[in-house]
Motif scaffolding. Structure first.
Motif, PDB file in Angstrom:
ATOM      1  N   LEU A 127       0.945  -0.934   0.161  1.00  0.00           N
ATOM      2  CA  LEU A 127      -0.066  -0.184  -0.046  1.00  0.00           C
ATOM      3  C   LEU A 127       0.711   1.257  -0.050  1.00  0.00           C
ATOM      4  N   GLY A 128       2.360   1.110   0.064  1.00  0.00           N
ATOM      5  CA  GLY A 128       3.108   2.405   0.172  1.00  0.00           C
ATOM      6  C   GLY A 128       3.105   2.970   1.273  1.00  0.00           C
ATOM      7  N   LEU A 129       2.857   2.369   2.511  1.00  0.00           N
ATOM      8  CA  LEU A 129       3.117   2.985   3.724  1.00  0.00           C
ATOM      9  C   LEU A 129       4.295   2.668   4.399  1.00  0.00           C
ATOM     10  N   SER A 130       5.172   1.613   3.952  1.00  0.00           N
ATOM     11  CA  SER A 130       6.380   1.231   4.403  1.00  0.00           C
ATOM     12  C   SER A 130       7.348   1.098   3.159  1.00  0.00           C
ATOM     13  N   LYS A 131       8.663   0.887   3.414  1.00  0.00           N
ATOM     14  CA  LYS A 131       9.730   0.956   2.376  1.00  0.00           C
ATOM     15  C   LYS A 131      10.275  -0.576   2.390  1.00  0.00           C
ATOM     16  N   GLY A 132      10.844  -0.964   1.473  1.00  0.00           N
ATOM     17  CA  GLY A 132      11.592  -2.384   1.501  1.00  0.00           C
ATOM     18  C   GLY A 132      10.879  -3.262   0.775  1.00  0.00           C
ATOM     19  N   PRO A 133      11.529  -4.552   0.847  1.00  0.00           N
ATOM     20  CA  PRO A 133      10.774  -5.783   0.086  1.00  0.00           C
ATOM     21  C   PRO A 133       9.591  -6.275   0.807  1.00  0.00           C
ATOM     22  N   PRO A 134       8.596  -6.783   0.231  1.00  0.00           N
ATOM     23  CA  PRO A 134       7.561  -7.146   0.856  1.00  0.00           C
ATOM     24  C   PRO A 134       7.679  -8.447   1.595  1.00  0.00           C
ATOM     25  N   CYS A 135       8.605  -9.227   1.036  1.00  0.00           N
ATOM     26  CA  CYS A 135       9.114 -10.687   1.551  1.00  0.00           C
ATOM     27  C   CYS A 135      10.307 -10.458   2.033  1.00  0.00           C
ATOM     28  N   PRO A 136      10.626 -11.290   3.383  1.00  0.00           N
ATOM     29  CA  PRO A 136      11.991 -11.040   3.687  1.00  0.00           C
ATOM     30  C   PRO A 136      12.852 -12.173   2.947  1.00  0.00           C
ATOM     31  N   SER A 137      14.182 -11.884   3.183  1.00  0.00           N
ATOM     32  CA  SER A 137      15.121 -12.707   2.454  1.00  0.00           C
ATOM     33  C   SER A 137      15.426 -13.891   3.351  1.00  0.00           C
ATOM     34  N   PHE A 138      16.668 -14.756   2.983  1.00  0.00           N
ATOM     35  CA  PHE A 138      16.871 -15.692   3.807  1.00  0.00           C
ATOM     36  C   PHE A 138      17.753 -15.230   5.101  1.00  0.00           C
TER      37      PHE A 138
END
Length: 139
Positions: A127-138
């Motif tokens: 929704l554009g309220l936060s920044k960064g990738p939507p899914c975490p990485s390893f």
């Protein structure tokens, strides 16, 4: 990898810790010379298929198929434990019968070392309220 199935990451692209160091060379050329040949051959094949369908069934049929493909490519589950499968899109595109690397090698999403997705953070990114990738990485 089919570009219709790729979910674009939202947020800042200039974060080197999340996205890696940006290089100008990667914007200019393809990662491998055969990749551009594969993409152009795939586009020619899709264009030829549309022309054949247009000549056989009329001009409305390829437009209806494209509309169905656009609708099915936008359907997504909220971020969480169950990822979007895009099964309807695979049926319409005819890629359901395909045999990719994830069918005989391990899919990275099924790894034990990947962190679970936080549904709230994923929705904030979408929704554009936060920044960064939507899914975490390893881990």
């Amino acid at each position: 990898m089919d570009s219709a199935k790729v979910i674009s990451l939202e947020g800042r692209r200039d974060d080197p810790l999340r996205y890696g160091i940006h290089g100008v060379k990667s914007d200019i050329i393809e990662p491998h010379p055969l990749e551009s040949a594969y993409r152009s051959a795939k586009l020619k094949q899709e264009d030829m298929k549309k022309k054949i369908l247009c000549n056989t069934y009329g001009a409305a049929f390829p437009m209806k198929m494209e509309l169905d493909r656009q609708i099915l490519s936008k359907f997504q589950r909220p971020p969480g434990a169950i990822p979007s499968s895009f099964l309807g899109l695979e049926v319409v595109d005819g890629t359901l019968e395909g045999f990719g690397f994830e069918d005989y090698l391990n899919d990275p999403k099924d790894s034990e070392s990947i962190r679970t997705t936080d549904m709230h953070h994923g929705m904030e990114v979408r929704l554009g309220l936060s920044k960064g990738p939507p899914c975490p990485s390893f881990m």
